[in-house]
Write an enzyme that holds these catalytic residues in place. Structure first.
Site, short mmCIF file in Angstrom:
data_model
loop_
_atom_site.label_atom_id
_atom_site.label_comp_id
_atom_site.label_asym_id
_atom_site.label_seq_id
_atom_site.Cartn_x
_atom_site.Cartn_y
_atom_site.Cartn_z
N SER A 66 -78.31 8.27 52.36
CA SER A 66 -76.90 8.22 51.97
C SER A 66 -76.64 8.67 50.53
O SER A 66 -75.50 8.95 50.17
CB SER A 66 -76.35 6.80 52.17
OG SER A 66 -76.94 5.90 51.25
N LYS A 138 -75.13 2.77 45.86
CA LYS A 138 -74.02 3.71 45.93
C LYS A 138 -73.58 4.09 44.52
O LYS A 138 -73.97 3.47 43.53
CB LYS A 138 -72.81 3.10 46.67
CG LYS A 138 -73.10 2.62 48.08
CD LYS A 138 -73.39 3.73 49.06
CE LYS A 138 -73.68 3.19 50.45
NZ LYS A 138 -74.22 4.22 51.35
#
Length: 287
Positions: A66, A138
């Protein structure tokens, strides 16, 4: 009959023999002492590592793609757990946060069935050599008070109306050289106090704030869940590198816009307080 002179060992030779015997005996003692002390040294090292991990720096294993190309599957990063005690979280920071009872896991890691496997898994997770399905990594796009939107006329994410140039870190296919769009789905959100809007660099693969807009918080994560800031890749050796904040987040217009936002509610409050105070004084005078 042998004389005393014939049977005697020269004094110098006696001294040498004595030294060698002492040296051999000391070497044996040192070797034995080392093996006795080794478990203690290992135990102290483990305790120190766990203390450092708990309060200062922790290693994390990257289990998914990701955050590609910035972070690859199997990378190990070091996370600074002290930095946010000295400064606020900034846009562009890569953060690790705990998603327990908040976000569903991006990767399902099979739990070991035997006690030994569970212990080894716990140790591996503590030292960043095993995945932890409850922790996420993230990039911070929006901080409290920010208005994050996608997309503008050029397909860019904007923060407080300021477009971000994300070309330096968005995923680029190594074969086709095609770069991810900032987002395939449009969105617009105002980040509430104590929350963060976070996104992965591999936008087509990342299950990030955009995918959790139906959850409590509208996709944002609590600042209190942030474990720390990832600041360096330490493994594999050929990928050792730092993780700085991209230059697009240094735009003066971005900081100027955020400086205005917190003042706006105060300004509105003052604007409303003036007529109320005036009316209150008029009523007191009439009495």
């Amino acid at each position: 009959m042998r004389s005393e002179a014939e049977g005697a060992v020269p004094e110098e030779e006696q001294a040498v023999t004595s030294e060698q015997d002492h040296s051999d005996g000391g070497k044996g003692k040192k070797q034995g002492s080392f093996w006795k002390e080794l478990p203690i040294l290992i135990g102290v090292a483990l305790v120190l590592a766990l203390v450092i991990k708990a309060f200062a720096v922790q290693a994390f294993y990257i289990p998914s793609g990701s955050m590609e190309n910035t972070l690859q599957i199997g990378d190990r990063v070091l996370v600074n757990k002290i930095v946010y005690h000295t400064r606020d979280i900034e846009r562009g920071d890569i953060v690790v946060f705990n998603g327990l009872d908040s976000w569903d896991p991006e990767t399902n890691v099979q739990e070991p069935s035997n006690p030994v496997g569970k212990v080894l898994r716990a140790i591996g997770g503590a030292f960043g050599v095993a995945p932890n399905e409850k922790d996420y990594i993230k990039r911070v796009i929006g901080i409290p008070g920010d208005q994050v939107k996608c997309c503008d006329a050029k397909g860019r994410v904007t923060v407080n109306g300021v477009p971000l140039n994300e070309n330096s870190y968005l995923f680029t296919d190594p074969v086709t050289r095609e770069r991810n769009k900032p987002s395939n789905d449009p969105f617009e959100v105002t980040v509430q106090p104590g929350q963060l809007w976070v996104m992965g660099d591999h936008r087509e693969l990342s299950y990030d704030s955009r995918s959790h807009r139906g959850d409590p918080g509208g996709g944002t994560i609590p600042v209190s869940r942030v474990i720390g800031r990832a600041f360096v890749i330490v493994w594999p050796l050929n990928r050792i590198d730092t993780l700085p904040i991209p230059k697009t987040y240094e735009q003066p217009a971005l900081h100027a816009a955020s400086a205005v936002l917190p003042a706006t509610p105060i300004a509105l409050g003052l604007a409303g307080a003036v007529p109320i105070t005036y009316l209150h004084r008029r009523l007191r005078r009439r009495r």
